[in-house]
Design a protein around this motif. Structure first.
Motif, PDB file in Angstrom:
ATOM      1  N   UNK A 121       0.886  -1.324   0.072  1.00 22.43           N
ATOM      2  CA  UNK A 121       0.017  -0.193  -0.047  1.00 22.43           C
ATOM      3  C   UNK A 121       0.904   1.319   0.074  1.00 22.43           C
ATOM      4  N   UNK A 122       0.304   2.290   0.009  1.00 17.74           N
ATOM      5  CA  UNK A 122       1.027   3.669   0.311  1.00 17.74           C
ATOM      6  C   UNK A 122       1.951   3.924   1.516  1.00 17.74           C
ATOM      7  N   UNK A 123       3.174   3.908   1.462  1.00 15.83           N
ATOM      8  CA  UNK A 123       3.853   4.162   2.545  1.00 15.83           C
ATOM      9  C   UNK A 123       3.582   5.115   3.650  1.00 15.83           C
ATOM     10  N   UNK A 124       3.029   6.254   2.901  1.00 15.77           N
ATOM     11  CA  UNK A 124       2.689   7.618   3.581  1.00 15.77           C
ATOM     12  C   UNK A 124       1.362   7.390   4.248  1.00 15.77           C
ATOM     13  N   UNK A 125       0.376   6.624   3.752  1.00 13.37           N
ATOM     14  CA  UNK A 125      -1.099   6.642   4.065  1.00 13.37           C
ATOM     15  C   UNK A 125      -1.287   5.023   4.571  1.00 13.37           C
ATOM     16  N   UNK A 126      -0.856   4.460   5.321  1.00 11.75           N
ATOM     17  CA  UNK A 126      -1.079   2.968   5.664  1.00 11.75           C
ATOM     18  C   UNK A 126      -2.363   2.643   6.236  1.00 11.75           C
ATOM     19  N   UNK A 127      -3.364   2.020   5.667  1.00 11.83           N
ATOM     20  CA  UNK A 127      -4.566   1.616   6.208  1.00 11.83           C
ATOM     21  C   UNK A 127      -4.236   0.570   7.376  1.00 11.83           C
ATOM     22  N   UNK A 128      -4.424   0.952   8.569  1.00 11.59           N
ATOM     23  CA  UNK A 128      -3.915   0.016   9.663  1.00 11.59           C
ATOM     24  C   UNK A 128      -5.049  -0.182  10.693  1.00 11.59           C
ATOM     25  N   UNK A 129      -5.013  -1.375  11.599  1.00 16.67           N
ATOM     26  CA  UNK A 129      -5.997  -1.414  12.683  1.00 16.67           C
ATOM     27  C   UNK A 129      -5.179  -1.104  13.835  1.00 16.67           C
ATOM     28  N   UNK A 130      -5.836  -0.792  14.999  1.00 16.67           N
ATOM     29  CA  UNK A 130      -5.237  -0.816  16.314  1.00 16.67           C
ATOM     30  C   UNK A 130      -5.762  -2.349  16.756  1.00 16.67           C
ATOM     31  N   UNK A 131      -5.100  -2.861  17.804  1.00 13.99           N
ATOM     32  CA  UNK A 131      -5.283  -4.274  18.075  1.00 13.99           C
ATOM     33  C   UNK A 131      -6.940  -4.376  18.533  1.00 13.99           C
ATOM     34  N   UNK A 132      -7.481  -5.457  17.990  1.00 14.14           N
ATOM     35  CA  UNK A 132      -8.727  -5.731  18.368  1.00 14.14           C
ATOM     36  C   UNK A 132      -8.868  -7.159  19.108  1.00 14.14           C
ATOM     37  N   UNK A 133      -9.127  -7.020  20.435  1.00 15.22           N
ATOM     38  CA  UNK A 133      -9.290  -8.320  21.346  1.00 15.22           C
ATOM     39  C   UNK A 133     -10.070  -9.492  20.898  1.00 15.22           C
ATOM     40  N   UNK A 134     -11.147  -9.009  20.081  1.00 15.90           N
ATOM     41  CA  UNK A 134     -12.080 -10.125  19.570  1.00 15.90           C
ATOM     42  C   UNK A 134     -11.534 -10.609  18.519  1.00 15.90           C
TER      43      UNK A 134
END
Length: 469
Positions: A127-140
């Motif tokens: 993906x775009x290194x400058x605008x990474x589509x990311x998640x915070x940790x999801x315990x579920x």
């Protein structure tokens, strides 16, 4: 009781084996990786078996985390079945705090089993290194949120959705993931050992990086690879896929130099990020009780043999860096025997004093770490999708293509794989011997049990002899 060591696994994307200055490449600037080479043991002939699809990193990463061989994965590595205990899962069950940041290419379920914490998690290939589509940790473990975006806002208001719950605009992926790792180290409860997995998107394209790293390299000063070709002479089955279209045909030397300069700039950037993580370990007093592993998922051609990508079984595509450092590991040493990336799993587990799960097929590298003369393999089986199969010994490599072509290289005299000896009569006996070994390894690896292997061997049976399926 001796406390179990912490583990840091720092993993890069598309980094070739010969991109660390201390290992012989004087064009690239990597002071922190050079320091790791000095304080650890480097496996100079570490390989991936190849890949069963164009996204070679997906099966490569599945092999790293499952310890399974290429044709014993779930399809091409899209997921890791519950029966295949992951590295993180194994260490988590043994009492480790497991934390991951960065790229994960093998399904959300396997990630959720593997890690009890994490942040800035990217589920995808690139993906775009400058605008990474990311998640915070999801315990579920669901990771099912999607963010809307407009791919072409100047021409259309059409919305698409990408898998993430946030984007950090303007922050490079390498820094995003390194900073996540630093936050973990700051907050970690020292009562438990940790397994910290830092998985970069770099130096994978699009090759962009902060300006100061790009300015380290002038393309005009970059040496063209000695095995540069304007075009590849054989149909590999992947000559016009996405990776290969990143440069014009025929290959232009100036354009290739630019690509290499940008590649090195990304590596210098990730080297600095690695240095920041190592400095944090040192400041916490954890460095002496932390096993540090630096490795990459696959190599990259960038003009060698007329190719740009990693969809081949040449050295530049299947040979990857691997360095171990930490308690009980010799400093400043090298091991030239063969290893596979999938051997990292059982090695780390044994170093941690944990039993290796029965599902793991890799071989522990502890004998080689302890004895410079130890060897685990006499040859390596190599494959790409349904179009290439290869066998590498200590001295030679044979490559068979589904199109009917064969290559034979003397790697001692010709390490850059430039002179094809397959048609020379004086090498006919060696060629026949290596072909027989190749067929034997295909059986041992269950190649034809995979659709890609079945397709390859069906196409090649007239050239290489009948095979029972």
């Amino acid at each position: 009781m001796v406390p179990r060591p912490n583990i840091l696994l720092f993993f890069t994307d598309d980094q070739r084996f010969d991109t660390i200055r201390a290992l012989g490449n004087e064009q690239v600037i990597t002071p922190h990786l050079d320091a790791l080479v000095a304080r650890g043991t480097t496996f100079t002939h570490n390989f991936i078996p190849g890949g069963t699809c164009g996204a070679v990193c997906m099966p490569s990463r599945a092999m790293l985390h499952s310890g399974r061989t290429l044709f014993h994965l779930d399809r091409e590595g899209q997921g890791i079945p519950d029966a295949h205990i992951t590295l993180g899962e194994c260490l988590r069950q043994a009492g480790y705090e497991t934390y991951a940041t960065g790229k994960w290419h093998n399904g959300t379920a396997a990630f959720a089993r593997s890690f009890g914490a994490g942040d800035e998690i990217f589920f995808g290939g690139m993906d775009d290194h400058w605008n990474v589509p990311a998640y915070h940790y999801d315990p579920s473990g669901r990771y099912d949120h999607a963010c809307p975006y407009t791919p072409d806002p100047f021409q259309s208001n059409a919305l698409k959705y990408r898998r993430c719950d946030h984007v950090s605009p303007g922050k490079h992926s390498t820094d995003l993931f390194a900073d996540s790792a630093l936050r973990f180290l700051t907050d970690h409860d020292t009562s438990r050992p940790f397994f910290l997995y830092v998985s970069l998107m770099a130096p994978h394209d699009p090759r962009t990086m902060p300006k100061q790293y790009r300015e380290l390299y002038n393309p005009d000063d970059i040496a063209l690879p000695a095995n540069f070709l304007p075009e590849h002479p054989i149909d590999t089955g992947a000559l016009r896929i996405r990776d290969e279209t990143l440069a014009a045909f025929p290959r232009d030397p100036a354009e290739i130099r630019r690509h290499i300069a940008e590649y090195y700039a990304m590596i210098s950037h990730l080297d600095d990020a690695f240095g920041r993580v190592m400095a944090a370990l040192r400041a916490r007093g954890d460095l002496d009780n932390t096993i540090v592993v630096f490795a990459g998922d696959n190599g990259l051609a960038l003009g060698q043999h007329g190719l740009m990508g990693k969809q081949s079984v040449y050295e530049h595509s299947v040979r990857v860096p691997l360095i171990f450092a930490g308690p009980g590991i010799a400093a400043g040493e090298r091991r030239d025997g063969f290893s596979y990336l999938l051997d990292v799993y059982p090695t780390l587990v044994e170093l941690a004093g944990v039993s290796v799960p029965a599902s793991v097929e890799g071989r522990s590298l502890l004998p080689m770490l302890r004895d410079p003369q130890a060897s685990l393999r006499d040859s390596l089986y190599l494959a790409y999708a349904d179009s290439i199969r290869g066998l590498r010994t200590c001295t030679h490599k044979i490559i068979e293509y589904a199109c009917g072509e064969t290559q034979l290289f003397d790697l001692q005299a010709d390490p850059l794989e430039r002179e094809n000896l397959a048609a020379q009569p004086e090498h006919a006996a060696l060629l026949a011997e290596l072909r027989a070994q190749l067929r034997g390894q295909a059986d041992a690896w269950d190649d034809v049990a995979h659709p890609a292997g079945r397709a390859f061997w069906t196409r090649r049976q007239n050239d290489l002899g009948p095979k029972t399926y």
